[in-house]
Design an enzyme around this catalytic site. Structure first.
Site, short mmCIF file in Angstrom:
data_model
loop_
_atom_site.label_atom_id
_atom_site.label_comp_id
_atom_site.label_asym_id
_atom_site.label_seq_id
_atom_site.Cartn_x
_atom_site.Cartn_y
_atom_site.Cartn_z
N ASN A 10 0.88 -1.16 0.00
CA ASN A 10 0.00 0.00 0.00
C ASN A 10 0.92 1.21 0.00
O ASN A 10 1.53 1.53 1.01
CB ASN A 10 -0.90 -0.02 1.24
CG ASN A 10 -1.70 1.26 1.39
OD1 ASN A 10 -1.74 2.09 0.49
ND2 ASN A 10 -2.35 1.41 2.55
N TRP A 11 1.01 1.84 -1.15
CA TRP A 11 1.98 2.94 -1.29
C TRP A 11 1.51 4.22 -0.58
O TRP A 11 2.27 5.15 -0.43
CB TRP A 11 2.23 3.24 -2.77
CG TRP A 11 3.00 2.16 -3.50
CD1 TRP A 11 3.28 0.89 -3.05
CD2 TRP A 11 3.59 2.25 -4.81
NE1 TRP A 11 4.00 0.20 -3.98
CE2 TRP A 11 4.21 1.02 -5.07
CE3 TRP A 11 3.65 3.26 -5.77
CZ2 TRP A 11 4.88 0.76 -6.28
CZ3 TRP A 11 4.32 3.00 -6.98
CH2 TRP A 11 4.93 1.77 -7.21
N LYS A 12 0.24 4.26 -0.22
CA LYS A 12 -0.35 5.44 0.43
C LYS A 12 -0.13 6.69 -0.44
O LYS A 12 -0.15 6.57 -1.65
CB LYS A 12 0.21 5.58 1.85
CG LYS A 12 0.03 4.28 2.66
CD LYS A 12 0.21 4.43 4.13
CE LYS A 12 -0.03 3.08 4.81
NZ LYS A 12 0.01 3.15 6.27
N HIS A 95 -9.39 1.21 4.95
CA HIS A 95 -8.13 1.44 5.66
C HIS A 95 -8.38 2.41 6.81
O HIS A 95 -9.16 3.35 6.69
CB HIS A 95 -7.07 2.01 4.70
CG HIS A 95 -5.69 1.94 5.28
ND1 HIS A 95 -5.25 2.85 6.22
CD2 HIS A 95 -4.68 1.07 5.10
CE1 HIS A 95 -4.01 2.53 6.58
NE2 HIS A 95 -3.64 1.45 5.91
N GLU A 97 -6.75 4.80 7.86
CA GLU A 97 -6.50 6.22 7.52
C GLU A 97 -7.73 6.84 6.85
O GLU A 97 -8.04 8.01 7.06
CB GLU A 97 -5.25 6.32 6.65
CG GLU A 97 -3.98 6.06 7.46
CD GLU A 97 -2.84 5.42 6.70
OE1 GLU A 97 -2.83 5.45 5.45
OE2 GLU A 97 -1.93 4.87 7.37
N GLU A 167 -5.23 -4.89 10.40
CA GLU A 167 -4.20 -3.87 10.60
C GLU A 167 -4.44 -3.13 11.92
O GLU A 167 -5.23 -2.18 11.97
CB GLU A 167 -4.24 -2.85 9.46
CG GLU A 167 -3.93 -3.44 8.11
CD GLU A 167 -3.30 -2.41 7.18
OE1 GLU A 167 -2.26 -2.74 6.58
OE2 GLU A 167 -3.80 -1.27 7.07
N GLY A 173 2.85 2.17 10.75
CA GLY A 173 3.82 3.24 10.61
C GLY A 173 4.54 3.59 11.90
O GLY A 173 5.20 4.63 12.00
N SER A 213 3.67 -2.28 10.16
CA SER A 213 5.13 -2.37 10.35
C SER A 213 5.69 -3.74 9.99
O SER A 213 6.62 -4.23 10.60
CB SER A 213 5.51 -1.99 11.79
OG SER A 213 5.14 -0.64 12.06
N GLY A 234 3.03 -1.07 4.15
CA GLY A 234 3.14 0.34 3.84
C GLY A 234 4.58 0.72 3.56
O GLY A 234 5.08 0.54 2.44
N GLY A 235 5.26 1.24 4.56
CA GLY A 235 6.61 1.77 4.39
C GLY A 235 7.57 0.86 3.65
O GLY A 235 8.29 1.29 2.73
#
Ligand code: 13P
Length: 250
Positions: A10-12, A95, A97, A167, A173, A213, A234-235
């Protein structure tokens, strides 16, 4: 039958179109693994160049968001037919977010899940608890409520074909990964809930990812758990390390 693992990035809100294509070129040779489904969920503006960049590879393209109408006066939104025409297969729904910053509630997310299926997109439905809910041991009830509300009216056959991502918000993150036992506990619970809502066959088929993470160092342990069928990353999906996660079993 063993479930096939699915590792999704997930590149966000990262990567300009130029950067996105460069990242695809870096990752393409690193994410080859015949045992695993690989998905890049990318910002809307990157979908077309990414789809082109990954053509002919094992990488599927996913969207991070969409709107429930096919077209019309919805300034700033993007529809399922647009995504499909651009080659998108998966879409992230719910998600944390989007729930938190964009006010998406379970009724709206349920409409999105329905629309995704009606259109031919595969949902990656996210659920997960806050730190506060975890600390007062209310996380299981919370997640079950999310799952039940978001899947209201969805058929067994549809659920069997979709992806659910657990999640925990406190792990996103933060560098604070859920332990593999914590992640397994919730993924198994979600599968149980699906068995109760539908049947064991559906529960055995639905793929449940862990996200929060996840990285090259902890992926193998998480993915060894019986009810964790993949990762939503993500990251670490923005780095060559993503190739190591995809090849966790090599
Ligand atoms: P991180 O891997 O950066 O914690 O993000 C997880 C996530 O939110 C994926 O959807």
């Amino acid at each position: 039958m063993a479930r096939r693992k699915i590792i999704a990035g997930n590149w966000k809100m990262n990567m300009t179109p130029t950067e996105a294509v460069a990242l695809c070129e870096t990752l393409k040779p690193l994410v080859v693994n015949d045992d695993v489904d690989v998905v890049f969920c990318v910002p809307a503006i990157d979908i077309v160049p990414v789809a082109k960049a990954v053509e002919g590879t094992n990488i599927a393209v996913g969207a991070e968001n969409f709107y429930i109408e096919d077209k019309g006066a919805y300034t700033g939104e993007i529809s399922a037919p647009m995504l499909l025409d651009a080659g998108v297969k998966y879409v992230i729904i719910g998600h944390s977010e989007r729930r938190e910053y964009f006010g998406e509630d379970d009724a709206f997310l349920n409409a999105k899940v329905k629309k995704a299926f009606a259109s031919g997109l595969t949902p990656i439905l996210c659920c997960g608890e806050s730190k506060e809910l975890r600390e007062r041991n209310a996380y299981k009830d919370w997640i079950n409520l999310q799952i039940k509300a978001d899947l209201d009216g969805i058929t067994a056959e549809q659920v069997a074909s979709m992806v659910i991502a657990y999640e925990p918000i406190w792990a996103i993150g933060t560098g604070l990964t859920a332990t593999s036992d914590q992640a397994q506990e919730v993924c198994a619970m979600i599968r149980n809930t699906i068995a109760e809502m539908y049947d064991t066959d559906t529960a055995e088929k639905v793929r449940i990812q862990y996200g929060g993470s996840m990285n090259a160092g902890n992926a193998a342990e998480l993915l060894a758990k019986p009810d964790i069928d993949g990762g939503l990353i993500g990251g670490a999906a923005l780095k060559p390390d993503f190739g190591k996660i995809v090849n966790y079993n090599k």
